[in-house]
Enzyme design. Sequence first.
Site, PDB file in Angstrom:
ATOM      1  N   GLU A 192       0.836  -1.212   0.000  1.00 44.90           N
ATOM      2  CA  GLU A 192       0.000   0.000   0.000  1.00 44.90           C
ATOM      3  C   GLU A 192       0.864   1.254   0.000  1.00 44.90           C
ATOM      4  OE1 GLU A 192      -2.818  -0.532   3.252  1.00 44.90           O
ATOM      5  OE2 GLU A 192      -4.103  -1.705   1.943  1.00 44.90           O
ATOM      6  N   GLU A 384      -5.523  -8.222  -1.287  1.00 43.46           N
ATOM      7  CA  GLU A 384      -6.170  -8.112   0.021  1.00 43.46           C
ATOM      8  C   GLU A 384      -7.636  -7.789  -0.206  1.00 43.46           C
ATOM      9  OE1 GLU A 384      -4.602  -5.555   3.080  1.00 43.46           O
ATOM     10  OE2 GLU A 384      -2.544  -5.962   2.444  1.00 43.46           O
TER      11      GLU A 384
HETATM   12  C1  BG6 Z   1      -4.443  -3.126   4.762  1.00 43.17           C
HETATM   13  C2  BG6 Z   1      -3.085  -3.516   5.258  1.00 43.17           C
HETATM   14  O1  BG6 Z   1      -4.489  -1.733   4.741  1.00 43.17           O
HETATM   15  O2  BG6 Z   1      -5.557  -3.447   5.519  1.00 43.17           O
HETATM   16  C3  BG6 Z   1      -3.086  -4.671   6.231  1.00 43.17           C
HETATM   17  O3  BG6 Z   1      -2.226  -3.803   4.195  1.00 43.17           O
HETATM   18  C4  BG6 Z   1      -4.256  -4.526   7.181  1.00 43.17           C
HETATM   19  O4  BG6 Z   1      -1.845  -4.728   6.870  1.00 43.17           O
HETATM   20  C5  BG6 Z   1      -5.540  -4.550   6.389  1.00 43.17           C
HETATM   21  O5  BG6 Z   1      -4.279  -5.451   8.212  1.00 43.17           O
HETATM   22  C6  BG6 Z   1      -6.783  -4.491   7.246  1.00 43.17           C
HETATM   23  O6  BG6 Z   1      -6.708  -3.401   8.104  1.00 43.17           O
HETATM   24  P1  BG6 Z   1      -6.937  -3.527   9.667  1.00 43.17           P
HETATM   25  O7  BG6 Z   1      -6.628  -2.209  10.200  1.00 43.17           O
HETATM   26  O8  BG6 Z   1      -8.329  -3.935   9.823  1.00 43.17           O
HETATM   27  O9  BG6 Z   1      -5.973  -4.577  10.126  1.00 43.17           O
END
Ligand code: BG6
Length: 486
Positions: A192, A384
């Site tokens: 990101e 993701e």
């Molecule tokens: C993304 C990141 O922004 O979102 C991850 O690359 C992160 O590292 C994921 O865990 C989900 O976000 P969060 O804050 O719910 O863990």
Amino acid sequence: MYKKTYPLSFPKDFLWGGATAANQVEGAWDADGKGLTTAEVVKKAENRRETTMGDVTKQSIKTAIKDHSDKFYPKRRGVDFYHHYKEDIKLFAEMGFKVYRFSIAWGRIFPQGDEKEPNEAGLAFYDKVIAELLKYNIKPLITLSHYEMPINLTLKHNGWSDRHAIKEFTRFTEVVFKRYRGKVPYWLTFNEINTGAWGFHETGAIDSDLNEHDQLQLRYQALHHQFVASALATKQLHEIDPKAQMGCMIARMQTYPATPNPTDVRAAQVADEQNLFFTDVQARGEYPEYMNRYFAENELQITMEPQDQKLLKQFPVDFITFSYYMSTVTKAGDKQKTVGNFASGGRNPYLEESDWGWQIDPIGLRVTLNELWDRYRLPLMVVENGLGAVDKVEADGSIHDAYRIDYLRKHIVEMQEAIRDGVELIGYTTWGPIDLISASTSEMSKRYGFIYVDQDDAGNGSLKRSRKDSFYWYQRVISSNGDSLE
Ligand code: BG6
């Protein structure tokens, strides 16, 4: 002749899998010579809607370094993947994973970031992880830097704000490319990368003492260094391991105009450009004019060395990846806010939101896939996607996470539609296939996994792994190559 056919579904070699980050799963933060990293000095949030990833000062780092416990720093304990990797990878294999995205903790390989020789014990750990994956025919997809760097590089050089980081990073990448040559087909440079425009968690540069202008100046300069490092790492990879491919990774923020008023439409376009700037540089190999204008109008000056622009042009990435959780809305005149785990943008009355206020928008994923494909014509991976939710363990130990299945199913349907639209989508790794520590809040109870981990927010629990309903569902999705989504 006009071609009447179009792809009906996922290609047969589609890469189904899951994604994690070292600082959210590994734990063992000081084992086997590992050095402390930037992620491990960020205090956990006190309230679950707040993110603490930017609240870092020199003083808070000093306090964190003196504190040898994981009480306020849950990323130090993760879910102990370091000692459970065999069991966890076996469970991934049971679901039928074709690919597993994980990151290497830079601080395991170069504990201080600037040693002459790497830490053999750190390299040996990833040898074992990779061997275990290959045993099950799971392809490794490795992120070189997922929101972390050795804290020493922050203390000595203020992270990526100093050009010096390029030298240390490319020493690290050369070591791992050589070590894992022939075993890792896909690499990503920075997780990101666009969120570096929001500060410390990505740039490793302390900026909380600066005014807004100077913060932006420092962040975009740091990002320039990361762009150059990414180009150099791509060059190295192609020389060291010619069959391997390098990708970039952004947090894709699909945004819509708040109304059909052309001023809102234009504002949404500008917000979108702030997001696509990063893929433009890394995939097209040059700074786009709209950003040159933005820099000029905001009196931001990016210092470059003479060869930088040539390097960016010569070594663009081979494929594009992104995270996708939600979409947002942009209104002219509103200050452009960050979204997702960094805050929230405008509300969209047509969408539901998660317990953390993330607006759920599967169709937005199709829109985004089409936009990225149209713009770059490079293979895409969604690396993701997922729903952070509180899970309830029933008396018999089962976990009925129908909400998670519903979220993922709807997104997979839209990926399939995008493939039918002609998008070259090659893989999908859901976020957190095993429960892990949240990036933004450091909670444990914000769970994404198909695999439940018995650990609470304070770190209590047996760490026992168990299968949720979604585990069996994703297994069916993969074995049917996306045909069976019920
Ligand atoms: C993304 C990141 O922004 O979102 C991850 O690359 C992160 O590292 C994921 O865990 C989900 O976000 P969060 O804050 O719910 O863990």
